[in-house]
Structure formats: structure tokens, C-alpha cells
Design an enzyme around this catalytic site. Structure first.
Site, PDB file in Angstrom:
ATOM      1  N   HIS A  62       0.623  -1.257   0.190  1.00 57.61           N
ATOM      2  CA  HIS A  62      -0.285  -0.742   0.237  1.00 57.61           C
ATOM      3  C   HIS A  62       0.603   1.129  -0.175  1.00 57.61           C
ATOM      4  O   HIS A  62       2.060   1.301   0.255  1.00 57.61           O
ATOM      5  CB  HIS A  62      -0.888   0.127   1.043  1.00 57.61           C
ATOM      6  CG  HIS A  62      -1.448  -0.991   1.470  1.00 57.61           C
ATOM      7  ND1 HIS A  62      -2.195  -1.803   2.565  1.00 57.61           N
ATOM      8  CD2 HIS A  62      -2.257  -1.886   0.409  1.00 57.61           C
ATOM      9  CE1 HIS A  62      -2.815  -3.259   2.510  1.00 57.61           C
ATOM     10  NE2 HIS A  62      -3.243  -2.839   1.019  1.00 57.61           N
ATOM     11  N   TYR A 132       0.734   1.995  13.163  1.00 53.02           N
ATOM     12  CA  TYR A 132       1.368   2.516  12.325  1.00 53.02           C
ATOM     13  C   TYR A 132       1.445   3.837  12.767  1.00 53.02           C
ATOM     14  O   TYR A 132       0.608   3.825  12.971  1.00 53.02           O
ATOM     15  CB  TYR A 132       1.209   2.333  10.882  1.00 53.02           C
ATOM     16  CG  TYR A 132       0.558   1.057  10.246  1.00 53.02           C
ATOM     17  CD1 TYR A 132       1.207   0.658   8.790  1.00 53.02           C
ATOM     18  CD2 TYR A 132      -0.232  -0.222  10.114  1.00 53.02           C
ATOM     19  CE1 TYR A 132       1.100  -0.828   8.858  1.00 53.02           C
ATOM     20  CE2 TYR A 132      -0.481  -1.245  10.152  1.00 53.02           C
ATOM     21  CZ  TYR A 132       0.261  -1.122   8.815  1.00 53.02           C
ATOM     22  OH  TYR A 132       0.081  -2.919   8.142  1.00 53.02           O
TER      23      TYR A 132
END
Length: 176
Positions: A62, A132
């Protein structure tokens, strides 16, 4: 914090420096000043947690395009992952090169991923948790992906994926 350069420019593995005592330890996992000393402008705008129930779960690859390119600071806070990044910066010496880094909870290391890189990972243990920290908000209109098994990159994944989203398996071939 110890910043270790990698073969991909501006991609770092960051290891904490531990201050240990009878209670355990204390370590800094992020410091804007230390990032700034390396000209890494990183401001956390969003923080995400990914829980991965089964070993072999694969998420990625991604990234977000301009004007919402994102930088990431990725840590495995439970279990272990095979973390993969691909340099998609046109003009870069390492354009279309990839690098894999094993992140394990007991090491407390993080990977700093600059804008212009695709990112994904595979869980190496059951019940893996990944944190993240993102420099940009999620913008669906800027979200992009590459297929995990795209022949352009020939990524060597350690385990045959057992769980993969339809979206991640359905990306078209890369056309660099």
C-alpha cells in the site's frame, strides 16, 4: 535512538536505546528532534493498529500518491512480521527495488518509511499486532496498491499467504 541506514535511501531501521533498572527499561520510540537532525520531517497525524490472527496473513503493498504521500513509522508490538518496502520514487537510484526487514516484538525496533514507498507485511506468528504511525491522514482517493506477488518485483515472501484481502490480491501488474 539508533538510526541504521539501509540500502534504500532515507529508509531507516530505528532501534531504541534502553535505560534499564530494577523495574525493567525505558526507551524512546520517537523523537521529533532526533528525526529532524537527519532531515526526516515526520509529524504523526494518524496512528493505526493492525491485528493479524493467523501466521501467514499478508497485508499490502500500500501507498498514497501526491498530494497525500505518507511517511510511516512501523513497529511490531506483538509477535513477528516480515516487513517489505518498495521504492517507487521515479529518479531514485533504487527505483523498483525492495527490501525486507524482520520486526520482532522483543527487539522494539521500528522502520521509518519515506513517502513514495509501497509498504506491506506478512505475519510470522499467530496473534501479531502492528502499530503504524502515519504522517498523513488516510485519503481514499490517493490510496494505491501493488500486488504482493507482482512479477516486476519478485518479492520472496517467507510463507505462502494463507489470508489475503480481495483488494490486495486484485491489484493490476505494476507498470513503471
Amino acid at each position: 535512538m539508533k538510526f541504521k541506514k539501509t540500502k534504500l535511501k532515507r529508509l531507516y531501521v530505528i532501534n531504541p536505546e534502553f535505560k534499564k533498572d530494577a523495574r525493567g527499561f525505558f526507551a524512546r520510540s520517537f523523537c521529533e528532534k532526533e528525526f529532524g537532525e537527519r532531515n526526516l520531517k515526520f509529524r504523526v497525524r494518524q496512528s493505526n493498529i493492525s491485528y493479524n490472527k493467523k501466521r501467514g496473513t499478508l497485508r499490502g503493498m500500500h501507498y498514497q500518491i501526491a498530494p497525500h504521500k505518507e511517511r510511516k513509522l512501523v513497529s511490531c508490538i506483538r509477535g513477528a512480521i516480515y516487513d517489505v518496502v518498495i521504492d517507487l520514487r521515479p529518479g531514485s537510484r533504487t527505483y523498483c527495488k525492495w527490501l525486507a526487514i524482520k520486526l520482532v516484538d522483543r527487539d522494539y525496533a521500528s522502520v521509518y518509511i519515506p513517502g513514495g514507498f509501497a509498504h506491506g507485511f506478512q505475519s510470522l506468528t499467530d496473534d501479531t499486532v502492528v502499530l503504524y504511525q502515519m504522517s498523513e491522514f488516510y485519503h481514499p482517493e490517493s490510496a494505491r496498491g501493488l500486488r504482493w506477488d507482482d512479477p516486476e518485483f519478485k518479492i520472496s515472501w517467507p510463507i505462502s499467504p494463507c489470508i489475503l484481502s480481495k483488494k490486495d490480491s486484485g491489484y493490476p501488474d505494476f507498470k513503471g
